[in-house]
Design a protein around this motif. Structure first.
Motif, short mmCIF file in Angstrom:
data_model
loop_
_atom_site.label_atom_id
_atom_site.label_comp_id
_atom_site.label_asym_id
_atom_site.label_seq_id
_atom_site.Cartn_x
_atom_site.Cartn_y
_atom_site.Cartn_z
N HIS A 581 0.77 -1.24 0.00
CA HIS A 581 0.00 0.00 0.00
C HIS A 581 0.81 1.30 0.00
CE1 HIS A 581 -3.42 -2.58 0.85
NE2 HIS A 581 -2.83 -3.02 1.97
N SER A 582 2.05 1.29 0.56
CA SER A 582 2.65 2.59 0.90
C SER A 582 3.30 3.32 -0.28
CB SER A 582 3.72 2.39 1.97
OG SER A 582 4.87 1.80 1.42
N GLN A 583 3.80 2.58 -1.29
CA GLN A 583 4.56 3.16 -2.40
C GLN A 583 5.80 3.89 -1.88
OE1 GLN A 583 2.07 5.57 -5.00
NE2 GLN A 583 0.28 4.30 -4.55
N ALA A 584 6.38 3.42 -0.78
CA ALA A 584 7.53 4.09 -0.16
C ALA A 584 8.81 3.78 -0.92
CB ALA A 584 7.68 3.64 1.30
N SER A 585 9.70 4.79 -0.97
CA SER A 585 11.03 4.59 -1.55
C SER A 585 12.09 4.39 -0.47
CB SER A 585 11.42 5.79 -2.42
OG SER A 585 11.51 6.95 -1.64
N LEU A 586 11.73 4.70 0.77
CA LEU A 586 12.68 4.61 1.87
C LEU A 586 11.95 4.16 3.13
CD1 LEU A 586 15.70 5.16 2.17
CD2 LEU A 586 15.14 7.45 2.95
N VAL A 587 12.50 3.14 3.81
CA VAL A 587 11.91 2.62 5.04
C VAL A 587 13.01 2.50 6.08
CG1 VAL A 587 10.70 0.69 6.12
CG2 VAL A 587 10.17 1.32 3.75
N ALA A 588 12.76 2.98 7.30
CA ALA A 588 13.73 2.89 8.38
C ALA A 588 13.14 2.11 9.54
CB ALA A 588 14.15 4.27 8.85
N ILE A 589 13.87 1.09 10.00
CA ILE A 589 13.47 0.33 11.18
C ILE A 589 14.61 0.44 12.19
CG2 ILE A 589 12.74 -1.89 12.11
CD1 ILE A 589 12.63 -1.44 8.39
N THR A 590 14.33 1.03 13.35
CA THR A 590 15.34 1.29 14.36
C THR A 590 15.03 0.52 15.64
OG1 THR A 590 15.61 3.52 13.47
CG2 THR A 590 16.53 3.10 15.65
N PHE A 591 16.04 -0.13 16.18
CA PHE A 591 15.90 -0.91 17.42
C PHE A 591 16.65 -0.18 18.53
CE2 PHE A 591 14.23 -4.83 15.51
CZ PHE A 591 14.52 -4.60 14.17
N ARG A 592 15.99 0.02 19.70
CA ARG A 592 16.62 0.73 20.80
C ARG A 592 16.24 0.11 22.13
NH1 ARG A 592 15.24 5.85 18.49
NH2 ARG A 592 13.67 6.18 20.08
N LYS A 593 17.19 0.18 23.08
CA LYS A 593 16.87 -0.19 24.45
C LYS A 593 16.23 1.00 25.14
CE LYS A 593 20.89 -1.39 25.90
NZ LYS A 593 21.95 -1.89 26.81
N LYS A 594 15.21 0.74 25.95
CA LYS A 594 14.58 1.78 26.77
C LYS A 594 14.72 1.33 28.21
CE LYS A 594 12.30 4.75 25.22
NZ LYS A 594 12.60 6.15 24.84
N GLY A 595 15.85 1.68 28.82
CA GLY A 595 16.12 1.17 30.15
C GLY A 595 16.67 -0.24 30.08
N LYS A 596 16.63 -0.92 31.23
CA LYS A 596 17.23 -2.26 31.30
C LYS A 596 16.30 -3.36 30.82
CE LYS A 596 20.39 -1.24 35.12
NZ LYS A 596 20.81 -1.61 36.50
N LYS A 597 14.97 -3.13 30.90
CA LYS A 597 14.04 -4.23 30.64
C LYS A 597 13.12 -4.01 29.46
CE LYS A 597 13.91 -5.74 35.49
NZ LYS A 597 13.03 -6.05 36.64
N THR A 598 13.14 -2.83 28.88
CA THR A 598 12.19 -2.52 27.81
C THR A 598 12.93 -2.22 26.51
OG1 THR A 598 10.69 -1.57 29.44
CG2 THR A 598 10.24 -1.05 27.14
N ALA A 599 12.33 -2.61 25.42
CA ALA A 599 12.89 -2.34 24.09
C ALA A 599 11.85 -1.62 23.24
CB ALA A 599 13.31 -3.64 23.42
N GLU A 600 12.37 -0.84 22.28
CA GLU A 600 11.49 -0.09 21.37
C GLU A 600 11.93 -0.36 19.93
OE1 GLU A 600 11.48 4.13 21.94
OE2 GLU A 600 10.87 4.52 19.88
N ILE A 601 10.96 -0.60 19.07
CA ILE A 601 11.23 -0.74 17.64
C ILE A 601 10.43 0.34 16.93
CG2 ILE A 601 11.09 -2.24 15.62
CD1 ILE A 601 11.08 -4.63 17.55
N SER A 602 11.16 1.22 16.20
CA SER A 602 10.51 2.30 15.47
C SER A 602 10.48 1.98 13.98
CB SER A 602 11.25 3.63 15.69
OG SER A 602 11.22 4.00 17.03
N TYR A 603 9.33 2.16 13.37
CA TYR A 603 9.17 1.96 11.92
C TYR A 603 8.73 3.29 11.31
CZ TYR A 603 6.97 0.69 7.50
OH TYR A 603 6.62 0.63 6.18
N ALA A 604 9.34 3.65 10.17
CA ALA A 604 8.93 4.87 9.47
C ALA A 604 9.18 4.70 7.98
CB ALA A 604 9.70 6.08 9.99
#
Length: 654
Positions: A581-604
């Protein structure tokens, strides 16, 4: 080609002095000799004045021009060499690189005419140097390679190693760490049996940096220690240069930081910060402050020192106009404020890093900065175009550099069998090591095999129930439903001309195959990160570039198998949605620690986007939210039509 030249360009001066001393015998030649001596004395004076630091560069250039005018008239090639060498050096100092190119080429032309290999090497080296300073790295690599070819031909090991050092340095700058390591290791083979410890330490350092970038930390530390050991005493340290030794220590701190040994990294950097040699060198002092601030932030995201250290480094680099250093400072500040969720500040520093990278023409830095700009900025169409152009240009240059050096190595192997001898010696050493370690290896393998079998049995028992359902669904769809549809298609195709019915059946068949593929099994063990990265990369195409950042920052070994499955399926759902659906030319997926026990995955992505109210219904992402809820995580969407699609996934690691 001659392998010799006159090494004392002032023999003419000596000759004139001798003639002058016996002029009483040859009185009829007195006037002629006196005139020659005066001309040479004035030429020598011009040459000496051109090297006087107290004079302006314009004056010094005038003097060297006058020197060259005189020696050109007398056709004194040995003195012309000196004049051209000095003139290129002066143009290089004032960053007039186009002029430096011209006179370096004149130096080469004269050396080639005289078949003077030593000055041919010097000319190619100068052309490489000034193209490198002008950020024309592909051209610089070619000239250094030419210098290497001649050095190798005349068996000049030191100059061969020096050229390979510069070539490997360029490859590191271009992000070709495998190529750089290969080139630098070849350089070590030429230098290691010579007294040139300065260049040898430089080659070890390049190998260490390449291994660090490839996350081969043990090898990175080993070569870093080899570089430091070369300067272990005061005399050798002075030969290598105290600044270089401190740079090696700075690299050591970076290796420990990447290994998450922050305490040791901070100890090294704090020592460098207090070093008087570092304090008197603003470039290195800013580097240490910036790294110290970044490592302190990595150790404790809530510490109160990092921001000041990072800002102080940025200020110094602005004052001295250190463009390369500014890129590093702005990237570190981007990460700092991104973690603080101060996105406006993070975007400001990301865009500053992007401007610095464009100014420096650093292709790898442009790509790195754009990764953050894309993550933080809504409308990135122009940046996406630059990213695509830079990405293809960088790939083309690295491929070209590898091919150039590969051809050179092949040509040199035809000229000598030294490489074959070296390989035989290396193989002999390897065999000796194998013999010594053979018993130990057998014991380790036996213990490792037992441990592995027990661990695998435990994992299989734990994840069997999770995978069984999906495997049965996938197999049933593939073996029964998809194949049945395919047989019906064949039957109808032979008995009807109704293409609309056939097209609809083919669509159903493709969708069942997709469902089967999307529910197939995958590795949730030690290779999970590589498997996840491979899945993401599989959605990359010529029209769509996928940026995967910091996937190894999350301790995947601590994540339970069922959570790994859920995360894999959610990200896969996002990528499928993007592809459809998106017709995107660029996609970024970033993985980050949020403190000692939590993780965050960002999609754009920079696709067409969708209205927030339509997300669940038009894009079918309701399943993703249900999945994340099942493991106690959360899923946040952000999208507007024409402004791309963003999502954040939060989950507990342990």
């Amino acid at each position: 080609m001659k392998l010799w030249r006159v090494n004392s360009p002032f023999f003419i001066l000596v000759g004139v002095i001798i003639l002058y001393s016996i002029s009483s015998v040859f009185g009829q030649q007195q006037t002629k000799i006196t005139n020659s001596r005066q001309e040479i004395d004035s030429s020598s004076l011009y040459y000496a004045l051109s090297d006087k630091d107290s004079l302006s560069f314009s004056k010094r250039l005038q003097y060297i021009a006058s020197f060259l005018d005189r020696v050109y008239l007398d056709k004194q090639d040995s003195l012309i060499y000196l004049g051209l060498m000095r003139k290129t050096k002066l143009f290089g100092k004032i960053r007039s690189y186009d002029s430096a190119f011209v006179y370096s080429q004149k130096l080469y032309d004269l050396a080639q005419e005289n078949r003077d290999t030593i000055y041919m090497i010097k000319a190619y080296t100068k052309l490489g140097l000034y193209h490198k300073k002008n950020n024309q790295l592909a051209e610089a690599f070619k000239y250094y390679n030419e210098a290497f070819k001649i050095s190798r031909l005349v068996n000049d090991s030191i100059e061969s190693g020096a050229s390979l050092l510069q070539m490997s340095n360029i490859q590191v700058t271009l992000g070709d760490y495998s190529g750089s390591k290969t080139t630098a290791i070849d350089g070590v083979k030429y230098i290691e049996n010579t007294p040139d410890i300065k260049r040898l330490s430089g080659l070890y350092h390049i190998i260490s940096v390449s291994n660090l970038e490839q996350k081969n930390y043990n090898e990175a530390l080993r070569y870093n220690q080899l570089a430091l050991d070369l300067g272990s005493d005061s005399i050798s340290s002075k030969i290598i240069g105290k600044n270089y030794m401190l740079v090696f220590k700075n690299t050591q701190a970076n290796i420990f930081a990447d290994q998450k040994n922050y305490k040791k990294a901070i100890s090294i950097l704090s020592g460098l910060k207090d070093n008087l040699v570092i304090q008197n060198n603003k470039y290195e002092y800013a580097r240490v402050l910036d790294n110290l601030g970044h490592v302190k932030w990595l150790q404790n995201k809530e510490n109160t020192e990092s921001q000041k250290l990072l800002r102080d480094a940025l200020k110094i680099r602005n004052e001295i106009n250190d463009t390369g250093g500014l890129i590093a400072s702005n990237i570190h500040l981007t990460k700092y404020y991104l973690d603080k969720e101060e996105e406006s500040k993070a975007l400001h520093f990301a865009e500053e890093a992007y401007k610095n990278a464009l100014e420096l023409k650093s292709l790898t830095s442009i790509i790195e900065a754009l990764g953050f700009v894309f993550q933080l900025k809504d409308n990135t169409n122009e940046e996406a175009k630059v990213f695509n152009e830079t990405y293809h240009k960088l790939s083309k240059i690295n491929q070209s550099n590898r091919e150039i050096y590969a051809v050179t190595k092949y040509e040199n192997d035809k000229l000598t069998n030294e490489n074959l001898i070296l390989k035989a010696e290396t193989a002999k050493k390897d065999r000796e090591k194998i013999i010594y370690l053979f018993g130990t290896i057998i014991l380790l393998l036996a213990a490792g095999l037992i441990f592995y079998l027990l661990q695998q049995r435990h994992k299989r028992e734990k994840i069997r129930d999770v995978f069984n359902a999906e495997t049965r669904i996938s197999k049933k769809i593939h073996d029964e439903l998809a194949n049945d549809v395919y047989h019906v298609m064949n039957t109808i195709q032979n008995n009807t001309d109704d293409h609309e019915v056939l097209d609809r059946l083919e669509d159903i068949y493709s969708r069942t195959r997709d469902i089967s593929r999307e529910n197939s099994s995958f590795d949730i063990g030690e290779n999970y990160a590589q498997e996840l990265s491979g899945m993401l990369s599989s959605y990359s195409s010529y029209d769509t570039k996928i940026i995967i950042k910091d996937i190894d920052d999350i301790n995947w070994q601590a994540v339970k198998p069922e959570k790994k499955i859920v995360i894999h399926r959610i990200i896969q759902e996002l990528m499928i949605n993007m592809k459809k659906h998106s017709q995107a030319s660029l996609v970024a997926i970033t993985f980050r620690k949020k403190g000692k026990k939590t993780a965050e995955i960002s999609y754009a992505d920079n696709g067409v986007g969708v209205d927030k109210n339509e997300i669940f219904y038009s894009n079918g992402l309701q399943n993703a939210e249900n999945r994340i809820n099942s493991i106690g995580g959360s899923f946040i969407f952000d999208s507007e039509k024409g402004k791309g699609f963003k999502a954040k996934i939060f989950f507990r690691v342990k």
